[in-house]
Design an enzyme around this catalytic site. Structure first.
Site, PDB file in Angstrom:
ATOM      1  N   ILE A  92       0.976  -1.091   0.141  1.00  0.00           N
ATOM      2  CA  ILE A  92      -0.109  -0.036   0.039  1.00  0.00           C
ATOM      3  C   ILE A  92       0.595   1.305  -0.133  1.00  0.00           C
ATOM      4  O   ILE A  92       1.844   1.216   0.865  1.00  0.00           O
ATOM      5  CB  ILE A  92      -1.016  -0.114   1.297  1.00  0.00           C
ATOM      6  CG1 ILE A  92      -1.779  -1.201   0.957  1.00  0.00           C
ATOM      7  CG2 ILE A  92      -1.573   1.162   1.624  1.00  0.00           C
ATOM      8  CD1 ILE A  92      -2.790  -1.323   2.312  1.00  0.00           C
ATOM      9  N   SER A 123      10.199   4.823   1.928  1.00  0.00           N
ATOM     10  CA  SER A 123       9.555   5.831   1.519  1.00  0.00           C
ATOM     11  C   SER A 123      10.229   7.125   2.480  1.00  0.00           C
ATOM     12  O   SER A 123      10.771   6.874   3.643  1.00  0.00           O
ATOM     13  CB  SER A 123       8.132   5.741   1.608  1.00  0.00           C
ATOM     14  OG  SER A 123       7.278   7.194   1.700  1.00  0.00           O
ATOM     15  N   TYR A 141       1.767   4.307   7.517  1.00  0.00           N
ATOM     16  CA  TYR A 141       2.311   3.989   6.344  1.00  0.00           C
ATOM     17  C   TYR A 141       3.704   4.043   6.456  1.00  0.00           C
ATOM     18  O   TYR A 141       4.588   3.197   6.068  1.00  0.00           O
ATOM     19  CB  TYR A 141       1.781   4.711   5.042  1.00  0.00           C
ATOM     20  CG  TYR A 141       2.618   4.766   4.016  1.00  0.00           C
ATOM     21  CD1 TYR A 141       2.623   3.762   3.223  1.00  0.00           C
ATOM     22  CD2 TYR A 141       3.185   6.078   3.525  1.00  0.00           C
ATOM     23  CE1 TYR A 141       3.373   3.616   1.918  1.00  0.00           C
ATOM     24  CE2 TYR A 141       4.267   6.020   2.348  1.00  0.00           C
ATOM     25  CZ  TYR A 141       4.178   4.700   1.675  1.00  0.00           C
ATOM     26  OH  TYR A 141       4.879   4.695   0.526  1.00  0.00           O
TER      27      TYR A 141
END
Ligand code: NAI
Ligand code: 15L
Length: 266
Positions: free
Chosen positions: A76, A113, A138
């Site tokens: 995701i 990320s 996340y």
């Protein structure tokens, strides 16, 4: 013949990479196996396709068999409920490494990320040793992935590049991206660098172009010899004429840091 597995192949970056893969010098003569959990279209016929949910270890073990390295983009890619991130990102990334160990795969490229460090103030210079300050569930899941990568390197010598991707899109579209943008060309040259280098070891790399206003410094991974070429500043006038002079975000993670907690939105 060498085979590389690409997860998340149906997503934005996976689709871009599938189109460019065989034109990249370092991947000539390499077979690409592509996977996602959703059906995706237009895989060139020379790519082997295998659908797989990353949350299922037995299926992931089967998926990675026969591959030399893995480019792990699947998961995701934005804020979502803990339960869904737990399955796709946390369990999914653990499964990739555990399957790599069991099937004797020696190198993984993990799409981490910038949101692992998204709560650092804007304009603060960060490098691979900067403290994790995730701005979202996340971001936490990507930090977990980096720790899994570290563990599997120290215990089993599986080499990893954890790429803290900034904003990888065709072009930057807002003020924040003048700092965080990663061009497609620079992303693919980074993948070539980390796949082809002899000694990768364990590396954390900020995936960012040579932006004039970048906040991130790759001084600790100079041995990879990766030299990004693009500069988001080229798009500055276009961004200003489209959206005016935007205020600088307080935190590097931008919207991810600004938004409320997923179970308790502001
Ligand atoms: P995307 O959301 O377009 O692609 C991710 C793909 O992973 C999707 O096709 C999705 O179906 C697949 N996926 C999700 N859960 C899965 C599961 N349980 N099993 C198998 N496949 C699953 O994201 P995008 O933009 O292509 O990014 C690729 C990777 O790079 C992601 O891991 C993302 O977190 C990371 N990243 C991307 C950035 C960007 O600017 N595009 C910035 C920072 C990180
Ligand atoms: C990410 O991690 C996301 O996957 C991507 O969609 C963008 O939001 C990017 O970060 C960003 O920070 O711009």
């Amino acid at each position: 013949m060498k085979k590389i597995l690409l997860t998340g192949a149906g997503g934005n970056l996976g689709t871009m990479l599938r189109q460019r893969f065989h034109h990249l010098p370092c991947f000539r003569g390499v077979n690409l196996k592509v996977s996602d959990h959703n059906e995706f279209i237009s895989a060139p016929k020379d790519h082997e396709v295998q659908l797989c949910d990353l949350a299922n270890l037995e299926h992931v073990k089967n998926l990675v068999t026969g591959c030399e390295s893995i480019i792990h983009l699947g998961g995701i890619s934005e804020e979502a409920s803990f339960d869904s991130i737990l399955e796709s990102n946390i369990r999914g990334t653990y499964n990739i490494y555990e399957a790599a160990r069991q099937q004797g795969i020696s190198r993984v490229v993990f799409a981490s990320s910038n949101h692992v460090t998204g709560y650092h103030p804007s304009e603060t210079s960060l490098n691979a040793n900067s403290q994790m300050r995730p701005d979202s569930i996340y971001g936490i899941s990507k930090g977990f992935g980096e720790l899994v990568a570290r563990y599997y390197y120290d215990k089993f010598n599986i080499e990893s590049a954890c790429i803290r991707i900034g904003s990888c899109f065709p072009e930057p579209t807002n003020r924040r991206m003048l700092s965080t943008w990663l061009s497609y060309t620079d992303f693919t040259s980074l993948l070539e660098a980390v796949i082809s280098t002899k000694n990768l070891g364990f590396a954390i790399v900020y995936g960012v172009s040579a932006n004039q206003d970048s906040w991130w410094d790759n001084c600790l991974v100079e041995h990879l010899n990766w030299k990004p070429k693009d500069n988001a500043a080229v798009y500055a006038d276009k961004i200003i004429s489209a959206s005016g002079e935007e205020e600088l975000e307080t935190f590097q993670g931008g919207e991810f840091a600004r938004q409320g907690h997923v179970n308790n939105p502001k």
